[in-house]
Structures are given as structure tokens and as C-alpha cells.
Design an enzyme around this catalytic site. Structure first.
Site, PDB file in Angstrom:
ATOM      1  N   GLU A   2       0.882  -1.175   0.000  1.00 16.11           N
ATOM      2  CA  GLU A   2       0.000   0.000   0.000  1.00 16.11           C
ATOM      3  C   GLU A   2       0.911   1.214   0.000  1.00 16.11           C
ATOM      4  O   GLU A   2       1.526   1.541   1.019  1.00 16.11           O
ATOM      5  CB  GLU A   2      -0.881  -0.009   1.260  1.00 16.11           C
ATOM      6  CG  GLU A   2      -1.690  -1.281   1.453  1.00 16.11           C
ATOM      7  CD  GLU A   2      -2.924  -1.318   0.573  1.00 16.11           C
ATOM      8  OE1 GLU A   2      -3.273  -0.290  -0.022  1.00 16.11           O
ATOM      9  OE2 GLU A   2      -3.518  -2.411   0.458  1.00 16.11           O
ATOM     10  N   CYS A  15      -2.254   8.932   2.877  1.00 14.81           N
ATOM     11  CA  CYS A  15      -1.956   8.460   1.518  1.00 14.81           C
ATOM     12  C   CYS A  15      -3.048   8.820   0.530  1.00 14.81           C
ATOM     13  O   CYS A  15      -2.780   9.083  -0.629  1.00 14.81           O
ATOM     14  CB  CYS A  15      -1.739   6.956   1.551  1.00 14.81           C
ATOM     15  SG  CYS A  15      -3.147   6.071   2.236  1.00 14.81           S
TER      16      CYS A  15
HETATM   17  P1  NAD Z   1       8.608   4.776   4.356  1.00  9.27           P
HETATM   18  O1  NAD Z   1       8.512   3.950   3.145  1.00  9.27           O
HETATM   19  O2  NAD Z   1       9.821   5.590   4.555  1.00  9.27           O
HETATM   20  O3  NAD Z   1       8.448   3.880   5.672  1.00  9.27           O
HETATM   21  C1  NAD Z   1       7.360   3.004   5.855  1.00  9.27           C
HETATM   22  C2  NAD Z   1       7.759   1.940   6.861  1.00  9.27           C
HETATM   23  O4  NAD Z   1       8.770   1.136   6.288  1.00  9.27           O
HETATM   24  C3  NAD Z   1       8.340   2.511   8.142  1.00  9.27           C
HETATM   25  O5  NAD Z   1       7.858   1.790   9.244  1.00  9.27           O
HETATM   26  C4  NAD Z   1       9.834   2.305   7.965  1.00  9.27           C
HETATM   27  O6  NAD Z   1      10.499   2.185   9.209  1.00  9.27           O
HETATM   28  C5  NAD Z   1       9.886   1.020   7.169  1.00  9.27           C
HETATM   29  N1  NAD Z   1      11.085   0.835   6.359  1.00  9.27           N
HETATM   30  C6  NAD Z   1      11.986   1.752   5.964  1.00  9.27           C
HETATM   31  N2  NAD Z   1      12.921   1.179   5.182  1.00  9.27           N
HETATM   32  C7  NAD Z   1      12.599  -0.127   5.071  1.00  9.27           C
HETATM   33  C8  NAD Z   1      13.164  -1.239   4.380  1.00  9.27           C
HETATM   34  N3  NAD Z   1      14.273  -1.098   3.629  1.00  9.27           N
HETATM   35  N4  NAD Z   1      12.566  -2.441   4.469  1.00  9.27           N
HETATM   36  C9  NAD Z   1      11.426  -2.583   5.192  1.00  9.27           C
HETATM   37  N5  NAD Z   1      10.843  -1.555   5.876  1.00  9.27           N
HETATM   38  C10 NAD Z   1      11.420  -0.348   5.808  1.00  9.27           C
HETATM   39  O7  NAD Z   1       7.299   5.687   4.362  1.00  9.27           O
HETATM   40  P2  NAD Z   1       7.001   6.971   5.242  1.00  9.27           P
HETATM   41  O8  NAD Z   1       7.597   8.140   4.570  1.00  9.27           O
HETATM   42  O9  NAD Z   1       7.342   6.718   6.655  1.00  9.27           O
HETATM   43  O10 NAD Z   1       5.402   7.020   5.121  1.00  9.27           O
HETATM   44  C11 NAD Z   1       4.744   7.840   4.243  1.00  9.27           C
HETATM   45  C12 NAD Z   1       4.470   7.131   2.918  1.00  9.27           C
HETATM   46  O11 NAD Z   1       3.553   6.071   3.132  1.00  9.27           O
HETATM   47  C13 NAD Z   1       3.785   8.042   1.926  1.00  9.27           C
HETATM   48  O12 NAD Z   1       4.325   7.830   0.648  1.00  9.27           O
HETATM   49  C14 NAD Z   1       2.341   7.602   1.963  1.00  9.27           C
HETATM   50  O13 NAD Z   1       1.609   7.895   0.807  1.00  9.27           O
HETATM   51  C15 NAD Z   1       2.496   6.140   2.191  1.00  9.27           C
HETATM   52  N6  NAD Z   1       1.268   5.572   2.770  1.00  9.27           N
HETATM   53  C16 NAD Z   1       0.503   4.747   1.983  1.00  9.27           C
HETATM   54  C17 NAD Z   1      -0.705   4.238   2.487  1.00  9.27           C
HETATM   55  C18 NAD Z   1      -1.612   3.374   1.648  1.00  9.27           C
HETATM   56  O14 NAD Z   1      -2.529   2.750   2.196  1.00  9.27           O
HETATM   57  N7  NAD Z   1      -1.420   3.279   0.342  1.00  9.27           N
HETATM   58  C19 NAD Z   1      -1.101   4.576   3.780  1.00  9.27           C
HETATM   59  C20 NAD Z   1      -0.299   5.410   4.533  1.00  9.27           C
HETATM   60  C21 NAD Z   1       0.894   5.900   4.012  1.00  9.27           C
END
Ligand code: NAD
Length: 532
Positions: free
Chosen positions: A269, A303
Site C-alpha cells: 500500500e 496516503c
Molecule cells: P517509508 O517507506 O519511509 O516507511 C514506511 C515503513 O517502512 C516505516 O515503518 C519504515 O520504518 C519502514 N522501512 C523503511 N525502510 C525499510 C526497508 N528497507 N525495508 C522494510 N521496511 C522499511 O514511508 P514513510 O515516509 O514513513 O510514510 C509515508 C508514505 O507512506 C507516503 O508515501 C504515503 O503515501 C504512504 N502511505 C501509503 C498508504 C496506503 O494505504 N497506500 C497509507 C499510509 C501511508
């Protein structure tokens, strides 16, 4: 800083008074550090005053591997329970959550900064998901009887088996809804779960884990790991049987690659750049209200929030006036009550990103119609709800996700032009259309490339319909949460075929030519009889 609670000295002044050291210890004990003992810790920053929140043990890769193994040991007994027994735990959790919601609202606000109403929407969403999967999970996972090739003497059913241990990785923007909302269907389906707490918002998740224990969930069926995002997340993907990831498109790709190497499934997502189309016949007051609700919800850190508003030229001026008025009416602040509409951004990184996007757009010729600046007198990361026009393709915020309280207006000549602008870019998460002609809006909606489209609502209607799948296309992800897919993805399909007459094939002594002729006659008869 206008947070209303006094603060102990060692942490952020915004710390809710009831959050004692004892309470903190009762939550942080849920972080699984069986190998390292939790020697390392991590501390996040509270958005209301940029002070430190609580220290939380940080897991090593070995801790994560051990946590998955512990969960794996606990899973078979959990899966052997009846659906009703698992559902009863989830329903008790629902009741405790509704009863004790003030605690988690405080924690969400302290860790993440959002307005209390937006924190409450997380409670609402998780409550609805808990009730829905507890009541309907059995139907979603019921055996399906299918037509066997040899009627009467054979029986074939498709059944669902839990994956085993599901890994859940979710970001900081909805620590309750995204951390727990995806956990509940995985548990109902008979899996054990290991959830990685986001480094910014671990306490909300840990509070929830403790509440689930009060509801009767066996100890190791749900393990929590915490630690630096990449290292902890990668370790989790390396050991679980399925990964449910929510986050940015960039990280989602890394998770997908890692999961693919292990041949495990993943739902992703990811980010969006969501459009809202105002057609010529729209109710302008409704469209402006819908835009404000969907653009500034969660301070734009959602998101599915709206970042692009595409307005038919005939109503552009009228809509723009209405949107400016509605935007300037938004109460920006940081209080532990319902007196604010919009909270601050969650972190310095978010403030830098949002400020950078707006500054770049303005430097390249965009016009600020509302907001457009930080509000440090309210809080260190507060940013005014912002409306821009004159945004062009060379500006970062045109098609790059801002993830803040900023919308850009675009003028469309007609429906075809509006559709062209709406479908620009590579994201495809959520969209919205405002129009009084519902039949025509429905046809228009189906031509927008997005996982969900709301008609005469900005974002909440589709996302709040827990029976309907939610997810993205294109760079916005793979797979769905909510509804049937939101629980079936945590299972493997298994076909169980039973014969009452022993092995299926030519009866002993029957010449193969005769058996083949009978088979061919059957093929022709089934075709003639239009059997499906
Ligand atoms: P991010 O991708 O930086 O982090 C998301 C999660 O992944 C965090 O818990 C982080 O610690 C973890 N993470 C980081 N690197 C990783 C790796 N290499 N392997 C596995 N996990 C890892 O995202 P963010 O900036 O914290 O969150 C915002 C983003 O999330 C925005 O782009 C937003 O649109 C998206 N989002 C999408 C949805 C949806 O349902 N489509 C919902 C909420 C947020």
C-alpha cells in the site's frame, strides 16, 4: 506550544500527565528483544514541542528472527481454535478500545501530532474493522464447493489455510489504523503476526498490543519489534511467510524485491498523488468543503488525501473563492481536545519536505492563494493549510507526493481535459469527482486510473467502507486491504479433492481407446448442453 498537559522533566513537555514511567514500562515490555535484551534504545521526537518521547528498546536482526520463530511456535494452537474463539478476542479488543479511547488518542497526538478528530478517526476505523472481520471473517474464509469432473462420486472444495507468520510494516502517519487494522484480519484468519513499530510512533502500537492482551490474545501470537526502519524491516521480510507493507513507493519496491527473492507474497500500500475533479455542474459549496476535508485531513499526511484539484473553467473562479474561504476557516493548533481542525506536521523532515515543495513551486512561478508558510508561533512543525495555483510540470509538487496540507488548483477546459490531468503521473491510489449528474459522474469515475474513486466525497467514503477493498494501481501498490481481499491475502488457497470410488482413471480392464471415446463424447455433450 499550546498542549494542555504538564510534563515530567525528562521527556517532551507535551507528554500527557497520565503517561507515567510505570505505564511506559508496561507497554515497552512488549518489544521482543529475546537475544539482545534491548540494550539499544530509540527515542522519537514529539511534534508539539520537538522534545523527546519515551525510550523504546531497539531490536537487532537476531531479535527479529527470534521473534518470528516464537510467533511461529504459537501459531498452530491459535489456528486450531474455532473462528468464534478468535473473533471473541477481537470483539473484546473492540470494546476495550472504544471504552479506553482517550488514552490512545492522547498517545497518537503526543507521538504524531495530528488533530484529535483525526486521531479519533483511527479508533473509528479500527473499531469498524474489528467488528467486521470478527463477524464476517468466517464467511470470507468459508470452504467453497466446486463442481468436480466426475459428479456424484467425487467432491472438490477450495479451502483457506493461514499463511503462518505475517509480517506487518506500517508508517507513522496512522499508527493505530495501519499498525492494527491490518493485524486484525491476519489474526482472525489464524495467523501469528509480527508487527514492526514505526520509529516515530511505537507507543501507540505497544499500547494497543497491551490492550489486545487484556482482550485475551495469547502472548506470542502477536509479537512487536522496533528499531531503525530499514534494518528492522528487512530482517522481518527475511523471516515471515507474508508481508503487508504500507509506506512510500521507494521503500515498497525494496520490500517487493526482498520478498520476491524468498518467494513470499506481499501486499504493498504505497504513495499517491490524488486528484479531485470539480465538474461544471458540481455543487460548489460541497466541492470546496470536500476538498478541505480531504486535503487537510491528518495535516495532509494521509496516503489518500487530495493534492490536485482539477476544476472546470466555467466554475473555476467561484470554486477558488469558496476554497480560499473554507481553507482560511481551518483552525490550526495543537491541543488534546477537539478544538483544532488541523494539527502540525509530524516531524522536521516533514516540515522540510512540505516547505521545500512550496518554495520550489513559488520560485518557479506558482501563486499562493492561502497559507504557504510555516507557523512557528503555533508549534515547531506547524504549517498553514495551503492552496496554490499556476503549478506546472517542472515543479516538484506537480506530480511528486508532498504529503502535507498543500493543494494545487488546475483549470480544465472540459471533462476530457479534466480526465487527462487526473490521469497524469504514475500513482493511482484514490480520486474524487464532484458532480450533480451521478450517472455521468459514475462513468467518469471508471475512467480515472485509481484504486478508489469517491463521488461527491473527497476521500473518506471509500476508505471508510470496510467491506470494499482499498489499494492502489501503478506506483501506488499491489493488493488490497479491507473487504474479502483484506483477509484472504493472509491465507493460501488449498484444493481438497475426495473420491468415493478410489483413483480416477480408466477402470481396470477398460481399453484406453474406449475410455478416450467416452471422454470425448462427454466433452461434446457438455458443450452442447452449455454446461459452464
Ligand atoms: P517509508 O517507506 O519511509 O516507511 C514506511 C515503513 O517502512 C516505516 O515503518 C519504515 O520504518 C519502514 N522501512 C523503511 N525502510 C525499510 C526497508 N528497507 N525495508 C522494510 N521496511 C522499511 O514511508 P514513510 O515516509 O514513513 O510514510 C509515508 C508514505 O507512506 C507516503 O508515501 C504515503 O503515501 C504512504 N502511505 C501509503 C498508504 C496506503 O494505504 N497506500 C497509507 C499510509 C501511508
Amino acid at each position: 506550544m499550546t498542549a494542555t498537559r504538564p510534563a515530567p522533566a525528562r521527556t517532551s513537555d507535551a507528554r500527557p500527565a497520565w503517561v507515567t514511567e510505570r505505564k511506559l514500562a508496561s507497554w515497552t515490555r512488549w518489544v521482543a528483544c529475546p537475544v539482545s535484551g534491548g540494550v539499544e534504545t530509540l527515542t522519537a521526537t514529539a511534534p508539539y514541542d520537538a522534545g523527546p518521547t519515551a525510550q523504546v528498546p531497539a531490536c537487532t536482526a537476531a531479535d527479529v528472527a527470534a521473534a518470528v520463530e516464537t510467533a511461529r511456535t504459537a501459531q498452530p494452537a491459535w489456528a486450531l481454535l474455532t473462528h468464534d474463539a478468535r473473533a471473541a478476542v477481537v470483539l473484546r479488543f473492540h470494546d476495550l478500545l472504544v471504552e479506553r479511547q482517550d488514552e490512545v488518542l492522547d498517545l497518537i497526538q503526543w507521538e504524531m501530532g495530528k488533530a484529535r478528530f483525526h486521531a479519533w478517526q483511527e479508533v473509528l476505523q479500527v473499531g469498524n474493522l474489528a467488528r467486521h472481520y470478527a463477524r464476517h471473517g468466517r464467511a470470507y474464509l468459508a470452504d467453497t464447493r466446486v463442481r468436480p469432473p466426475v459428479p456424484a462420486v467425487t467432491k472438490v472444495r477450495e479451502v483457506r489455510r493461514p499463511k503462518g507468520v505475517v509480517g506487518i510494516i506500517a508508517p507513522w502517519n496512522y499508527p493505530l489504523y495501519l499498525g492494527v487494522g491490518d493485524t486484525i484480519p491476519a489474526l482472525v484468519a489464524g495467523n501469528a503476526v509480527v508487527v514492526k513499530a514505526d520509529p516515530q510512533t511505537p507507543l501507540t502500537l505497544l499500547w494497543t498490543r497491551a490492550l489486545m492482551a487484556e482482550a485475551g490474545l495469547p502472548e506470542h501470537v502477536w509479537e512487536v519489534v522496533a528499531g531503525p526502519g530499514a534494518a528492522t524491516g528487512e530482517a522481518l521480510v527475511d523471516h515471515v511467510d507474508f508481508v503487508s507493507f504500507t509506506g512510500s513507493t521507494a521503500t515498497g519496491r525494496l520490500v517487493a524485491e526482498r520478498a520476491a527473492r524468498r518467494l513470499i507474497g506481499a501486499s504493498l500500500e504505497l504513495g499517491g498523488k490524488n486528484p479531485l475533479v470539480v465538474r461544471a455542474d458540481a455543487d460548489i459549496a460541497q466541492a470546496a468543503r470536500g476538498t478541505v476535508l480531504a486535503a487537510f485531513a491528518n495535516t495532509g499526511q494521509m496516503c489518500i488525501h487530495i493534492e490536485r484539484v482539477i476544476v472546470h473553467t466555467d466554475v473555476y473562479d467561484e470554486f477558488t473563492d469558496a476554497l480560499r474561504a473554507a481553507t482560511s476557516g481551518q483552525r490550526l493548533g495543537q491541543t488534546y481536545d477537539f478544538s483544532c481542525d488541523v494539527g502540525p506536521l509530524a516531524s522536521q523532515a516533514q516540515l522540510d519536505k512540505v516547505s521545500g515543495h512550496v518554495a520550489d513551486a513559488v520560485a518557479k512561478g506558482a501563486t499562493v492563494l492561502a497559507g504557504g508558510r510555516p507557523r512557528p508561533e503555533i508549534g515547531p512543525y506547524a504549517y498553514a493549510p495551503t492552496v496554490l495555483e499556476g503549478v506546472t510540470g517542472d515543479m516538484g509538487l506537480c506530480l511528486g507526493e508532498t504529503f502535507g496540507p498543500v493543494v494545487a488548483l488546475y483549470r480544465a477546459r472540459d471533462d476530457a481535459d479534466a480526465l487527462r490531468i487526473a490521469n497524469q503521473g504514475t500513482a493511482g491510489l484514490s480520486a474524487s469527482v464532484f458532480s450533480k449528474d451521478l450517472a455521468s459522474a459514475d462513468a467518469f469515475a471508471r475512467r480515472i486510473r485509481a484504486g478508489s474513486v469517491n463521488i461527491n466525497d473527497g476521500a473518506a467514503l471509500a476508505a471508510g467502507t470496510v467491506e470494499a477493498g482499498m489499494g492502489g494501481v501503478g506506483d501506488s501498490g499491489l493488493g488490497r486491504r479491507h473487504g474479502a481481499e483484506g483477509i484472504r491475502k493472509y491465507t493460501d488457497a488449498q484444493t481438497v479433492a475426495t473420491s468415493r470410488i478410489g483413483p480416477i482413471g480408466p477402470p481396470p480392464g477398460t481399453p484406453l481407446e474406449r475410455f478416450v471415446a467416452m471422454g470425448n463424447a462427454q466433452l461434446r455433450a457438455l458443450r452442447r448442453l452449455r454446461v459452464r
